[in-house]
Design a protein around this motif. Structure first.
Motif, PDB file in Angstrom:
ATOM      1  N   THR A 194     -16.455  34.618  -7.702  1.00 35.29           N
ATOM      2  CA  THR A 194     -15.435  34.004  -8.313  1.00 35.29           C
ATOM      3  C   THR A 194     -14.784  34.581  -8.652  1.00 35.29           C
ATOM      4  O   THR A 194     -13.062  34.340  -8.526  1.00 35.29           O
ATOM      5  CB  THR A 194     -16.142  32.680  -8.716  1.00 35.29           C
ATOM      6  OG1 THR A 194     -17.008  32.226  -8.362  1.00 35.29           O
ATOM      7  CG2 THR A 194     -15.269  32.238  -9.207  1.00 35.29           C
ATOM      8  N   LEU A 195     -14.635  35.666  -9.689  1.00 33.62           N
ATOM      9  CA  LEU A 195     -13.803  36.326 -11.028  1.00 33.62           C
ATOM     10  C   LEU A 195     -13.847  36.966  -9.982  1.00 33.62           C
ATOM     11  O   LEU A 195     -12.062  38.510 -10.613  1.00 33.62           O
ATOM     12  CB  LEU A 195     -14.881  35.984 -12.074  1.00 33.62           C
ATOM     13  CG  LEU A 195     -14.523  35.213 -12.497  1.00 33.62           C
ATOM     14  CD1 LEU A 195     -15.408  35.380 -14.019  1.00 33.62           C
ATOM     15  CD2 LEU A 195     -13.475  33.973 -13.733  1.00 33.62           C
ATOM     16  N   GLY A 196     -14.156  38.050  -9.315  1.00 38.86           N
ATOM     17  CA  GLY A 196     -13.832  39.528  -9.010  1.00 38.86           C
ATOM     18  C   GLY A 196     -14.819  40.809  -8.886  1.00 38.86           C
ATOM     19  O   GLY A 196     -14.923  40.203 -10.381  1.00 38.86           O
ATOM     20  N   HIS A 197     -14.773  41.846  -8.508  1.00 31.25           N
ATOM     21  CA  HIS A 197     -15.870  42.661  -9.003  1.00 31.25           C
ATOM     22  C   HIS A 197     -15.778  43.039 -10.459  1.00 31.25           C
ATOM     23  O   HIS A 197     -16.371  43.373 -11.599  1.00 31.25           O
ATOM     24  CB  HIS A 197     -15.591  43.449  -8.117  1.00 31.25           C
ATOM     25  CG  HIS A 197     -16.419  43.465  -6.868  1.00 31.25           C
ATOM     26  ND1 HIS A 197     -18.117  42.882  -7.039  1.00 31.25           N
ATOM     27  CD2 HIS A 197     -16.074  43.274  -5.557  1.00 31.25           C
ATOM     28  CE1 HIS A 197     -18.634  43.116  -6.048  1.00 31.25           C
ATOM     29  NE2 HIS A 197     -16.917  42.678  -4.482  1.00 31.25           N
ATOM     30  N   TYR A 198     -14.667  43.556 -10.933  1.00 36.44           N
ATOM     31  CA  TYR A 198     -13.894  43.877 -12.412  1.00 36.44           C
ATOM     32  C   TYR A 198     -13.709  43.212 -13.393  1.00 36.44           C
ATOM     33  O   TYR A 198     -14.759  43.799 -14.386  1.00 36.44           O
ATOM     34  CB  TYR A 198     -12.054  44.462 -11.908  1.00 36.44           C
ATOM     35  CG  TYR A 198     -12.110  44.526 -13.190  1.00 36.44           C
ATOM     36  CD1 TYR A 198     -11.687  46.323 -14.126  1.00 36.44           C
ATOM     37  CD2 TYR A 198     -10.692  44.078 -14.289  1.00 36.44           C
ATOM     38  CE1 TYR A 198     -11.858  46.298 -15.332  1.00 36.44           C
ATOM     39  CE2 TYR A 198     -10.631  44.065 -15.684  1.00 36.44           C
ATOM     40  CZ  TYR A 198     -10.377  45.654 -15.954  1.00 36.44           C
ATOM     41  OH  TYR A 198     -10.120  45.731 -17.328  1.00 36.44           O
ATOM     42  N   GLN A 199     -13.792  41.709 -13.292  1.00 34.23           N
ATOM     43  CA  GLN A 199     -14.240  40.782 -14.351  1.00 34.23           C
ATOM     44  C   GLN A 199     -15.287  40.746 -14.189  1.00 34.23           C
ATOM     45  O   GLN A 199     -16.110  40.330 -15.599  1.00 34.23           O
ATOM     46  CB  GLN A 199     -13.652  39.265 -13.914  1.00 34.23           C
ATOM     47  CG  GLN A 199     -12.008  39.654 -13.319  1.00 34.23           C
ATOM     48  CD  GLN A 199     -11.586  39.251 -14.868  1.00 34.23           C
ATOM     49  OE1 GLN A 199     -12.165  39.985 -16.237  1.00 34.23           O
ATOM     50  NE2 GLN A 199     -10.178  38.243 -15.373  1.00 34.23           N
ATOM     51  N   GLY A 200     -16.270  40.908 -13.155  1.00 30.76           N
ATOM     52  CA  GLY A 200     -17.705  41.184 -13.351  1.00 30.76           C
ATOM     53  C   GLY A 200     -18.029  42.103 -13.900  1.00 30.76           C
ATOM     54  O   GLY A 200     -19.197  42.034 -14.788  1.00 30.76           O
ATOM     55  N   ASP A 201     -17.591  43.434 -13.684  1.00 30.76           N
ATOM     56  CA  ASP A 201     -18.317  44.377 -14.596  1.00 30.76           C
ATOM     57  C   ASP A 201     -17.927  44.688 -16.004  1.00 30.76           C
ATOM     58  O   ASP A 201     -18.977  44.649 -17.068  1.00 30.76           O
ATOM     59  CB  ASP A 201     -17.746  45.583 -14.516  1.00 30.76           C
ATOM     60  CG  ASP A 201     -17.992  45.857 -12.878  1.00 30.76           C
ATOM     61  OD1 ASP A 201     -18.871  45.512 -12.635  1.00 30.76           O
ATOM     62  OD2 ASP A 201     -17.260  47.717 -12.230  1.00 30.76           O
ATOM     63  N   SER A 202     -16.525  43.524 -15.790  1.00 28.28           N
ATOM     64  CA  SER A 202     -16.686  43.153 -18.013  1.00 28.28           C
ATOM     65  C   SER A 202     -17.357  42.228 -18.016  1.00 28.28           C
ATOM     66  O   SER A 202     -18.010  42.477 -20.050  1.00 28.28           O
ATOM     67  CB  SER A 202     -14.927  42.411 -17.985  1.00 28.28           C
ATOM     68  OG  SER A 202     -14.209  43.221 -18.073  1.00 28.28           O
ATOM     69  N   LEU A 203     -17.938  41.109 -17.485  1.00 27.39           N
ATOM     70  CA  LEU A 203     -18.770  39.413 -17.635  1.00 27.39           C
ATOM     71  C   LEU A 203     -20.227  40.855 -18.471  1.00 27.39           C
ATOM     72  O   LEU A 203     -21.024  40.422 -19.239  1.00 27.39           O
ATOM     73  CB  LEU A 203     -19.020  39.202 -16.950  1.00 27.39           C
ATOM     74  CG  LEU A 203     -20.207  38.069 -17.102  1.00 27.39           C
ATOM     75  CD1 LEU A 203     -19.459  37.621 -18.423  1.00 27.39           C
ATOM     76  CD2 LEU A 203     -20.813  37.018 -16.304  1.00 27.39           C
ATOM     77  N   LEU A 204     -20.634  42.001 -17.409  1.00 27.66           N
ATOM     78  CA  LEU A 204     -22.178  42.674 -17.316  1.00 27.66           C
ATOM     79  C   LEU A 204     -21.298  43.538 -19.117  1.00 27.66           C
ATOM     80  O   LEU A 204     -22.740  43.990 -19.473  1.00 27.66           O
ATOM     81  CB  LEU A 204     -22.208  43.593 -16.714  1.00 27.66           C
ATOM     82  CG  LEU A 204     -22.529  43.123 -15.331  1.00 27.66           C
ATOM     83  CD1 LEU A 204     -22.982  44.248 -14.576  1.00 27.66           C
ATOM     84  CD2 LEU A 204     -24.488  42.292 -15.929  1.00 27.66           C
ATOM     85  N   LYS A 205     -20.928  43.850 -19.223  1.00 34.00           N
ATOM     86  CA  LYS A 205     -20.329  44.787 -20.409  1.00 34.00           C
ATOM     87  C   LYS A 205     -20.598  43.774 -22.106  1.00 34.00           C
ATOM     88  O   LYS A 205     -21.417  44.120 -22.580  1.00 34.00           O
ATOM     89  CB  LYS A 205     -18.844  45.281 -20.492  1.00 34.00           C
ATOM     90  CG  LYS A 205     -19.124  46.471 -19.785  1.00 34.00           C
ATOM     91  CD  LYS A 205     -17.939  47.305 -20.074  1.00 34.00           C
ATOM     92  CE  LYS A 205     -16.026  46.738 -19.658  1.00 34.00           C
ATOM     93  NZ  LYS A 205     -15.317  47.571 -19.499  1.00 34.00           N
TER      94      LYS A 205
END
Length: 575
Positions: A194-205
């Motif tokens: 939904t958010l995209g992989h870049y945002q997904g990585d930001s969420l993981l951090k």
């Protein structure tokens, strides 16, 4: 007179050699060279030494070696080594050292030494130092990358496993407990998509930062991979203490995860195993914690599950079925059964559904309800799906030489198979390999798999339909139907689930729903097949509703290829 000339000439040559030597070492911008007299006082200091150690030539001149660049802990050893060289001709070996910069920090260098004029009594020692700072930084970065996760900065799996092994040995000596906790974010794939992989990585951090804030200094949080984290606890007060800590993490994830300034609600599932109760090795504890985490997913997510013997039994069963499926793929343990689909207008049968059967070593049938979920979870479903398509095409090829040359076989596809970007190519290549027409093969997907598919997956279905394959929605009505999707998707027919037929016989509301599904489907140009027809009353009902096809025990059970061939031959000519 001649002797004086010789001495003068020799002295001149020596001075010239020394001058050339100084010019040479001064011209080496990356090599720091310092000269020291027999008392270790600086007599030479090149520009590279200034860059390396911070002292200018004037600052260094006349200072002792040990007072400039030698760390306090090394001073006595350096003075002794220099004295031994002067008095006993024991040279100082070249080696890697950490010497002191003017501002106090240590400088890694490779240092070698040359003694000259040793026979004159005015001996000089020259130190040639090459900076190892870049190599040291590179080495440190390699060590960091080998031990820490680049995205979150947390210890990685390798470091976690090493630490766990060490702590288990300590716990064994001290008779203490250790907790291994697997944590997996719920529905992260959906978030990522939904958010995209870049945002997904930001969420993981952000998740990692949130968790670290809630943990104690003694707790070790690691990123295991993807959206999985592992938490090691070495100081806790029984299961109650663990549960209290994890509930705090659950609440933190629900309320404190920040993404670009906004608070984002995240949930996770936790699985816990305890040393020594649930395993004696790191591998056992991690495997059991992982199994408990998956159990937490099954019972509703966003919860904590402690490892139990029941979970172990489920894990053993899972491993057994996985092994059975792997063996079946290679030793002939898989077989297709075929259930005819009856044309309600003519009573003929020109299509059938291929249903997968799996047999163990003793030729006992394993229930699809048992092995299909394991195939999905283990990833074997792709290999099994390929086998099914190949086996169905092979059977169609065999039937081409009989009265069943016009029969279509429908195979079931899973949502996992649909994510394979090469699925359509593989199916069409298999059809071509056996010399078949695309119209001879159909594919069935459940309602949720079709309606939940992404654009790329939908394009694959469109390509298959355009090539001539029959596309059906299986178990229609049991998921979250959308008439908009039904209109847009490349679908040829819908198969109404048996549950609707059962309740329609007893309930007017269910009858109305079934009528609506038939009407909508036919208005969209789709053929309607009803599954699970078992009685004449049910058959009459679906004929009265105007359904096109039926499938069920009233007509035929799923059967091996030879039995299906014998059953369908007399019916093939009716359609």
């Amino acid at each position: 007179m001649d002797k004086k000339k010789d001495r003068s000439s020799s002295s001149s040559q020596s001075e010239q050699s020394e001058q050339k030597f100084h010019e040479l070492i001064e011209s080496l911008p990356m090599v720091a060279v310092q000269g020291y007299d027999r008392n270790r006082r600086v007599i030479y200091w090149n520009e590279a030494s200034t860059r390396l150690y911070g002292y200018s030539r004037n600052e260094a001149q006349g200072k002792r070696l040990e007072d400039l660049i030698i760390p306090k802990a090394m001073r006595e050893a350096v003075i002794e080594a220099h004295t031994n060289w002067l008095d006993h001709n024991i040279s100082i070996p070249a080696e890697e050292l950490a010497l002191k910069h003017k501002d106090g920090h240590l400088v890694p260098v490779y240092s070698s030494h040359v003694m000259i004029k040793q026979d004159t009594g005015e001996c000089e020692m020259f130190c040639i130092d090459i900076s190892l700072e870049e190599q040291t930084q590179t080495k440190a970065e390699l060590v960091r990358r080998a031990s820490f996760d680049d995205l979150t900065g947390l210890p990685n799996r390798r470091l976690m496993e090493s630490e766990l092994e060490s702590r288990l040995a300590e716990a064994d000596r001290c008779n203490r407990e250790v907790a291994v906790i697997f944590m997996d974010l719920d529905n992260f794939k959906l978030i990522n998509d939904t958010l995209g992989h870049y945002q997904g990585d930001s969420l993981l951090k952000s998740v990692a930062d949130t968790l670290k804030q809630e943990l104690r200094h003694s707790d070790l949080l690691c990123r295991f991979g993807g959206d999985e984290f592992v938490l090691l606890l070495f100081d806790f007060h029984g299961p109650e203490g663990i549960h209290e800590l994890l509930q705090r993490l659950v609440k933190a994830l629900e309320s404190k995860v920040q993404l670009h300034g906004d608070c984002y609600q995240v949930s996770a599932s936790f699985g816990v195993s305890l040393y020594p109760h649930n395993g004696g090795t790191a591998a056992e504890l991690m495997g059991n914690a992982d199994a408990a985490m998956y159990r937490a997913k099954e019972i509703g997510k966003n919860t904590v599950c402690f490892y139990t013997s029941d979970i172990n039994d489920r894990l053993v069963k899972y491993q057994q079925i996985t092994a059975l499926l792997r063996q079946a793929l290679t030793n002939g343990g898989l077989e297709l059964y075929y259930q005819p689909q009856i044309d309600l207008r003519t009573g003929g049968a020109t299509s059938c559904e291929a249903l997968l059967r799996c047999f163990d070593k003793a030729s006992n049938l394993v229930s699809p309800a048992t092995f299909i979920p394991v195939a999905e979870k283990s990833g074997l479903i792709n290999r099994i799906g390929d086998w099914v398509i190949d086996a169905a095409c092979k059977q169609l090829k065999a039937w081409q030489r009989t009265e069943l040359a016009g029969v279509r076989i429908d195979v079931n596809l899973s949502g996992r198979q649909l994510t394979n970007p090469h699925l359509a190519d593989q199916i069409l290549e298999t059809i071509e390999h056996y010399g078949l027409k695309p119209e001879q093969l159909g594919v069935e997907l459940t309602e949720n798999e079709v309606f939940g598919s992404e654009e790329d997956q939908t394009r694959q279905l469109e390509r298959l339909k355009a090539a001539g394959l029959h596309i059906s929605i299986d178990d229609f009505g049991t998921g979250y139907s959308s008439l908009v999707y039904l209109r847009k998707l490349p679908v040829c027919s819908i198969k109404i689930d048996r549950s609707f037929l059962h309740y329609a016989m007893e309930n007017e509301s269910d009858m109305a729903i079934m009528k609506a599904m038939v009407t909508v489907g036919q208005s969209l140009g789709l053929s309607i097949l009803v599954e699970g027809v078992e009685t004449e009353q049910q058959a009459k009902l679906i004929r009265d509703l105007g359904c096109d096809f039926a499938q069920g025990f009233l007509y035929a059970k799923p059967m091996p290829a030879k039995a299906a061939e014998a059953f369908m031959k007399p019916l093939a000519s009716r359609s």
